[in-house]
Design an enzyme around this catalytic site. Structure first.
Site, short mmCIF file in Angstrom:
data_model
loop_
_atom_site.label_atom_id
_atom_site.label_comp_id
_atom_site.label_asym_id
_atom_site.label_seq_id
_atom_site.Cartn_x
_atom_site.Cartn_y
_atom_site.Cartn_z
N GLY A 33 0.82 -1.21 0.00
CA GLY A 33 0.00 0.00 0.00
C GLY A 33 0.86 1.26 0.00
N PHE A 34 0.20 2.37 0.13
CA PHE A 34 0.90 3.67 0.09
C PHE A 34 1.90 3.80 1.25
CE2 PHE A 34 0.03 7.95 2.16
CZ PHE A 34 1.18 8.54 1.66
N ASP A 42 0.15 -8.98 1.52
CA ASP A 42 -0.81 -8.00 0.97
C ASP A 42 -1.78 -8.73 0.05
OD1 ASP A 42 -1.93 -5.69 -0.56
OD2 ASP A 42 -0.40 -4.58 0.54
N GLY A 48 -3.71 -2.00 -2.52
CA GLY A 48 -2.28 -1.80 -2.77
C GLY A 48 -1.93 -2.28 -4.17
N LEU A 74 -0.36 -2.92 8.93
CA LEU A 74 -0.99 -1.81 8.20
C LEU A 74 -2.15 -2.27 7.34
CD1 LEU A 74 2.24 -1.01 8.45
CD2 LEU A 74 1.57 0.85 6.95
N TYR A 80 -15.59 2.56 10.33
CA TYR A 80 -14.12 2.56 10.31
C TYR A 80 -13.58 2.95 11.68
CZ TYR A 80 -9.38 3.58 8.64
OH TYR A 80 -8.02 3.61 8.46
N LYS A 92 -11.55 0.41 14.14
CA LYS A 92 -10.18 0.73 14.55
C LYS A 92 -10.10 0.90 16.08
CE LYS A 92 -7.45 0.75 10.97
NZ LYS A 92 -6.17 0.00 10.98
#
Ligand code: UDP
Length: 352
Positions: A22-23, A43, A48, A88, A161, A165
């Site tokens: 991903g970023f 991943d 991603g 992540l 979200y 989280k």
């Protein structure tokens, strides 16, 4: 199912990076390789891209596994030779969460618990990467790690979200206190930089792309909502330093930008910086997302805790980030669509 073969250990540690394509993940992978680590990436390539790792694909200390954190067997295999985990992998992006809440809940809750339990089994330490979304609608002048969470109706997909989280963080803390998991948490505020895609709604790459095409910049709502953008290259070394520090165990740390800016001002700054002919178009939230959508009016971090622990200080200017994001988007445009794997780009194995 093919079983990946791990490279031998170098002088550094062996790190698993879930969401490493991903970023933020791909920048972290590069940083860890620079530090001398062996790195394993897990991943599912849903958001991603293998292209994000093209620059390090030939590094013999990098192993890439294409698989999901929802599969405990895959997670266990990926973690086999690792002594620390940077977690992540997540369903991110407000747009994606609003459109696919179930997927987001599953990945962000069940997937994270799979990672935490595997880490206990393999005696690996964990850095859980969380988000400033957990603070919800709290518009405090500076959000501290112990600030209250102010969330809307749990039946609105927008809040799933932040809900998921928050549960992740609670799981991490409970596994730490009750089962001895060595875990620390970072809450990333609006992190920006090259390789971030606007496909899932993120404002900076979206507006930069529009400015490069001389299209109107779509600013949602009245544009007076504010954010503090932090550059990925400031955030990544701090993540690694926090993971390493034993004092961080069981603790959460904000990692955010220093300068508060409204989205309207951001749009004008992008137009100015890129010398674009674009105008600004205000788009009502119900058209941008869904009817009843609630935005965060303000989100300003207090970075004192991370500064005191590891000296975190965001120093990259927004202007230079805008220019680097623009250069990155232009190079990707030349190379083809984001989703298309590049010839010679990183190849994933161990498809599960
Ligand atoms: N936004 C915008 N135009 C866009 C995308 C986002 O005005 O094309 C706004 C969005 O409504 C929010 C802010 O920019 O107020 C930051 O959005 P992003 O999704 O990047 O991050 P968030 O802070 O919402 O997680």
């Amino acid at each position: 199912m093919s079983v990946p073969i791990y490279p031998g250990r170098g002088t550094g540690r062996t790190s698993l990076v879930t969401g490493g394509a991903g970023f933020v993940g791909s920048h972290l992978v590069e940083h860890l390789l620079d530090l001398g680590d062996e790195v394993v990436v897990l991943d599912d390539l849903s958001t991603g891209s293998a292209r994000n790792l093209a620059g390090v694909a030939d590094n013999p200390r990098l192993t890439m596994i294409h698989g999901s954190i929802l599969n405990p067997t895959t997670v266990g295999q990926a973690m086999r030779s690792c002594d620390r985990v940077f977690h992540l992998a997540a369903a991110v992006g407000v747009k994606l969460i609003v459109e696919q809440p179930l997927r987001g809940l599953r990945i962000n809750i069940h997937g994270t618990e799979n990672v935490l339990t595997a880490a206990i089994e393999h005696q690996a330490s964990v850095l859980l990467v969380s988000t400033s979304e957990v603070y919800g609608k709290n518009t405090a002048d500076r959000l501290r790690e112990d600030s209250d969470r102010v969330l809307g109706d749990p039946l609105l997909s927008r809040w799933t979200y932040a809900g998921a989280k928050g549960i992740d963080e609670a799981f991490a803390k409970a596994y730490c206190d009750q089962e001895g998991l060595d875990v620390s948490i970072v809450r990333l505020f609006n992190t920006v930089g090259p390789r971030q895609t606007g496909r899932y709604g993120m404002v900076l790459p979206n507006l930069v792309g529009q400015a490069l095409r001389n299209q109107p910049l779509t600013v949602f709502g009245d544009g007076r909502q504010t954010r503090c953008f932090s550059a990925v290259e400031d955030v990544v070394p701090a993540m690694v330093a926090i993971e390493r520090d034993p004092r961080a165990r069981g603790e959460a740390y904000n990692l955010g930008g220093a300068r508060e800016i409204s989205i309207l001002d951001l749009a004008h700054e992008i137009i100015r910086t890129l010398d674009s002919r674009s105008t600004v178009e205000l788009v009502p939230y119900e058209r941008a997302y869904a009817p009843g959508f609630e935005d965060m009016r303000r989100r300003v971090p207090d970075n004192t805790k991370a500064h005191a622990l590891v000296g975190y200080e965001p120093h990259t200017s927004l202007t230079s980030t805008i220019m680097r994001v623009a250069a990155d988007l232009l190079s990707r445009e030349r190379l083809g669509s984001d989703a298309m794997p590049l010839a010679g780009a990183a190849t994933f194995r161990g498809v599960v």
